[in-house]
Every structure is written in C-alpha cells, then in structure tokens.
Design an enzyme around this catalytic site. Structure first.
Site, PDB file in Angstrom:
ATOM      1  N   ARG A 137       0.813  -1.228   0.000  1.00 60.54           N
ATOM      2  CA  ARG A 137       0.000   0.000   0.000  1.00 60.54           C
ATOM      3  C   ARG A 137       0.841   1.271   0.000  1.00 60.54           C
ATOM      4  O   ARG A 137       0.392   2.326   0.472  1.00 60.54           O
ATOM      5  CB  ARG A 137      -0.975  -0.007   1.179  1.00 60.54           C
ATOM      6  N   LYS A 151       3.571  11.142 -11.298  1.00 62.09           N
ATOM      7  CA  LYS A 151       2.718  10.349 -12.183  1.00 62.09           C
ATOM      8  C   LYS A 151       3.399   9.011 -12.479  1.00 62.09           C
ATOM      9  O   LYS A 151       4.565   8.979 -12.888  1.00 62.09           O
ATOM     10  CB  LYS A 151       2.474  11.084 -13.500  1.00 62.09           C
ATOM     11  N   GLU A 162      10.718  17.531 -24.578  1.00 65.32           N
ATOM     12  CA  GLU A 162      10.088  17.916 -23.312  1.00 65.32           C
ATOM     13  C   GLU A 162      10.709  19.202 -22.760  1.00 65.32           C
ATOM     14  O   GLU A 162      10.039  19.959 -22.062  1.00 65.32           O
ATOM     15  CB  GLU A 162      10.211  16.784 -22.295  1.00 65.32           C
ATOM     16  N   LYS A 213       8.484  22.522 -13.939  1.00 70.18           N
ATOM     17  CA  LYS A 213       7.542  21.457 -13.589  1.00 70.18           C
ATOM     18  C   LYS A 213       7.264  21.442 -12.090  1.00 70.18           C
ATOM     19  O   LYS A 213       6.123  21.248 -11.670  1.00 70.18           O
ATOM     20  CB  LYS A 213       8.055  20.099 -14.047  1.00 70.18           C
ATOM     21  N   GLU A 253      -3.444  17.288 -10.971  1.00 72.77           N
ATOM     22  CA  GLU A 253      -3.884  17.703 -12.294  1.00 72.77           C
ATOM     23  C   GLU A 253      -5.380  17.989 -12.355  1.00 72.77           C
ATOM     24  O   GLU A 253      -6.109  17.474 -13.204  1.00 72.77           O
ATOM     25  CB  GLU A 253      -3.513  16.648 -13.343  1.00 72.77           C
ATOM     26  N   ARG A 276      -1.996  22.089 -14.143  1.00 75.57           N
ATOM     27  CA  ARG A 276      -0.995  21.066 -14.447  1.00 75.57           C
ATOM     28  C   ARG A 276      -1.275  20.414 -15.799  1.00 75.57           C
ATOM     29  O   ARG A 276      -0.364  19.892 -16.446  1.00 75.57           O
ATOM     30  CB  ARG A 276      -0.946  20.004 -13.341  1.00 75.57           C
ATOM     31  N   ASN A 310       0.640  18.808 -20.530  1.00 80.17           N
ATOM     32  CA  ASN A 310       0.307  17.819 -21.553  1.00 80.17           C
ATOM     33  C   ASN A 310       0.340  18.403 -22.966  1.00 80.17           C
ATOM     34  O   ASN A 310      -0.131  17.755 -23.907  1.00 80.17           O
ATOM     35  CB  ASN A 310      -1.076  17.224 -21.278  1.00 80.17           C
ATOM     36  N   HIS A 321       0.821  16.155 -25.924  1.00 76.16           N
ATOM     37  CA  HIS A 321       0.693  14.760 -25.509  1.00 76.16           C
ATOM     38  C   HIS A 321      -0.588  14.087 -25.998  1.00 76.16           C
ATOM     39  O   HIS A 321      -0.614  12.866 -26.169  1.00 76.16           O
ATOM     40  CB  HIS A 321       0.783  14.658 -23.988  1.00 76.16           C
ATOM     41  N   HIS A 368       0.281  10.829 -27.658  1.00 82.54           N
ATOM     42  CA  HIS A 368      -0.128   9.542 -27.098  1.00 82.54           C
ATOM     43  C   HIS A 368      -0.943   8.733 -28.097  1.00 82.54           C
ATOM     44  O   HIS A 368      -0.830   7.503 -28.168  1.00 82.54           O
ATOM     45  CB  HIS A 368      -0.941   9.759 -25.825  1.00 82.54           C
ATOM     46  N   HIS A 420       8.536   8.168 -27.221  1.00 74.92           N
ATOM     47  CA  HIS A 420       7.616   9.127 -26.610  1.00 74.92           C
ATOM     48  C   HIS A 420       7.941  10.575 -26.966  1.00 74.92           C
ATOM     49  O   HIS A 420       7.050  11.343 -27.365  1.00 74.92           O
ATOM     50  CB  HIS A 420       7.623   8.947 -25.093  1.00 74.92           C
TER      51      HIS A 420
END
Length: 375
Positions: free
Chosen positions: A127, A149, A191, A232, A242, A246, A250, A253, A257, A272
């Site tokens: 956990r 993330k 990036e 960032k 997000e 935030r 993206n 992206h 993606h 990527h």
C-alpha cells in the site's frame, strides 16, 4: 562528461516536499543522498537492459555497497512495451521476493518507462513504499521523474492505469546522458522545448539560441535541465493531481499519445519524445487552424523542432498509420477527456498555451484527415 556543480530544485509539497539534484556523478554518490533522507533502508533497484549495459547499474550498486545499503535488482527489457501488466507483476514479485518492507524503497534507475513502471509498483506494494528516481534519460530528468505520475500502458491507450505516487528524492546525473543515443537525447529535448512553449517564451528563445551547447554537453545542458525541473516543480506544487493548470504540461501529448498507441508502442517507429514533438507541432498548427494563433508561430515551432532533428508531421512517422477516425478514437480514450468532451492544450502563440475544453470532434477529425492526406 560534464563538470557542472550540483544544482537543487525543490518540489514544494509541504511535508512531502522533495529535492531534485542535478549534476555530474550523482549515481556514484547516491548512497550519501539516500542515507541523508532515508537512513537504514534497503532498496529494490528496477532498471532495464540498456541502462545496465551502459554501466549505471554497477555504479549504483557500488555506491550502495560502500555504505552498506542492502539492495536487490531487477533488470527488465528496454522499451515502451515494458510498461505492461506482465512486467508490473514481475516487478511487484521481485520486490516482494526481496522481502522489502513498507519503510524500504523502490529505486527507478532508467528512463521514463522504468520510472513509470517502478513508481507504480512502489505505489501499490504494501500500500505504498518509498520511491526514489534516478533518471538516466533527458526526457526522464526533465519530465517524467518529477511530479509523481506513474503507470502502465494498455491496448486501449497510454498511461491509462496508474497512481500518483511522489518520489522522496530525484537524482538527475547529467553524466548518464553521455551514454544516450542521439535519437534518445533529441526525444528528451522535446520535453525541454515544451516548457518554453507552455508559458516561458523567453526560455524558448534561449533554447533556439543555445540548443547546440545543450546537445554538446556544455554548461547550457545543466541550465536547461534545471530550468525545466523548476518549471515542472512549480506547476506540481500548485496542482499535484492535475485538477487545474498542471494539464498544461500535456501540451503535445494528446496527439502524441494517440500516435504511440497507433504504432503499438513500437520504439523502432516512434519513441515518446518524438510523439510529443509531432504533437506540439500539430497543436500549434491546429490552434492556427482554429484562428487561435498565427501560422507564423506554428512555423517557428516546427522550424526549431526540425532544426534539432525531431519529427513534426504525421508523414514523419514510419510505416502505416490508421485512418483519422481510428486516431480520433485513441484521442477520445485519452485521460484528458472529461465526460466525453475532447480537451486539448492549445495555444495563442509561443508561450501562451491554454486548456481548451469541448473541442469539436469534427474539427479534430478534419484536421487529422488533412494531415494523413499529406503522408
């Protein structure tokens, strides 16, 4: 190998704040930095074959051995396809087999794939275990290692399964970048450019003037990494999960993606950062098409990305792509979709990105159809 001094950027999350250290030789002094923050722990190192072959795993193990930090290591295949349920299960099994406790740590030694996968495992085993990022790619150092993330890919799309799980420490060893291929370094640079295009036009202008020094490993490299991490960190501190701005991170992206999914995460065709580069160019062209930005800005963005050797159009993706309807279906599966409405990060110019909600699917479809027609 660079000789720049160590720089520190702090991600301000109250009692969960953590440091990003940036500089040469940090893998070799990892033991010191880890012990200062998490004394007495044992660690599971998750890495990939390319990183191990480059010698970084041996460096880290030697550092830990010198300080008596117990460790186990798992070396996985390199590439985006490693972000899968099968490899997540393998990673979780290795952590449990090593009998690590909740107060111990999972260390991600690698690029974005390893960081996302190892971070997800750290977030769910017992956990939630401590997590340490030691990113070895430019992309991971400036983006994926910061912000918490984590996740894996599925047939339905990229990063659709995962958790937010912040690291306790990020060690961005700039010497590791010397072992990257030119293609991987370029992909990471996408990036870096993103931060300028989001809301720092002066930074983008600086990149246009200094990118050659960044690629050559001069002082501008550490400066660019630190500036990217600070950008960032500031956003993450404001909007950790997000729910607000935030989402601007993206930029590029949503299109990117979709292309990664369309190419079945085949790194021979598209990695990527290349998807992000194409996505950023598409986002600026799409913004101009919607009369939100000038075509001059879109042309300027594309020219810079091309100058550093990055792809900028659908035609730059090797092999066949699905039709526009299929690409749109991948976009509709994206995490940035809310209650079926298409959300994009668009722009009003260089450094003037904004969150556009309820973007008409018909406009996106027509834009993709035109782009595919140019292949």
């Amino acid at each position: 190998m660079t000789t720049n001094p160590i720089r520190t950027v702090t991600v301000g999350l109250g009692t969960r704040a953590y440091d990003i250290l940036i500089g040469n030789g940090l893998i070799d002094r990892a033991c010191t930095e880890i012990q200062a923050r998490l004394p007495g722990i044992r660690v599971a190192i998750i890495t990939d074959e390319n990183v191990a072959a480059a010698g970084h795993l041996a460096r880290l193990q030697a550092s830990l051995d010198a300080s008596g930090i117990g460790h186990a290591a798992l070396t996985l295949p390199a590439g985006e396809k490693t972000k899968s349920f099968d490899h997540l299960q393998q990673t979780v099994g290795a952590i449990l087999d090593a009998r690590l406790e909740r107060g111990d740590a999972v260390v991600a030694l690698g690029g974005g794939v390893i960081g996302d996968l190892a971070g997800f495992a750290a977030g769910i085993v017992r956990r939630g275990m401590h997590f340490i990022q030691i990113p070895t790619s430019l992309l991971a150092q400036v983006d994926s290692s910061v912000g918490g993330k984590t996740g894996i890919n599925t047939a339905q799309g990229k990063n659709l399964v995962g958790v937010f799980h912040q690291p306790r420490l990020v060690l961005a060893d700039t010497s590791a970048l010397d072992t990257l291929s030119e293609r991987e370094f370029r992909a990471g640079y996408a990036e870096v450019a993103k931060y300028g295009l989001i809301d720092k036009p002066d930074f983008f202008s600086w990149l246009e003037a200094n990118w050659r020094d960044i690629f050559a490993g001069g002082p501008a490299r550490t400066q660019a990494i630190a500036a990217s991490c600070q950008a960032k960190a500031d956003v993450v501190a404001r909007d950790e999960f997000e729910t607000g701005d935030r989402a601007l991170l993206n930029l590029g992206h949503t299109f990117g993606h979709a292309l990664e999914t369309a190419t079945n995460y085949d790194s021979a065709r598209l990695v990527h950062g290349e998807g992000v580069a194409i996505g950023m160019a598409l986002a600026h062209r799409f913004s101009a098409r919607l009369n939100q930005a000038s075509t001059d800005d879109a042309t300027r963005v594309e020219a810079h990305l091309k100058a550093v050797g990055l792809p900028t159009t659908l035609a730059d993706v090797p092999g066949c792509l699905p039709d526009a309807e299929k690409l749109l279906s991948y976009i509709a599966q994206d995490k940035k979709v809310s209650r079926g409405a298409l959300t994009f990060i668009l722009t009003r110019g260089i450094g003037q990105s904004f969150i556009a909600k309820d973007v008409p699917a018909s406009e996106v479809l027509a834009f993709l159809q035109d782009g595919l027609a140019g292949r």
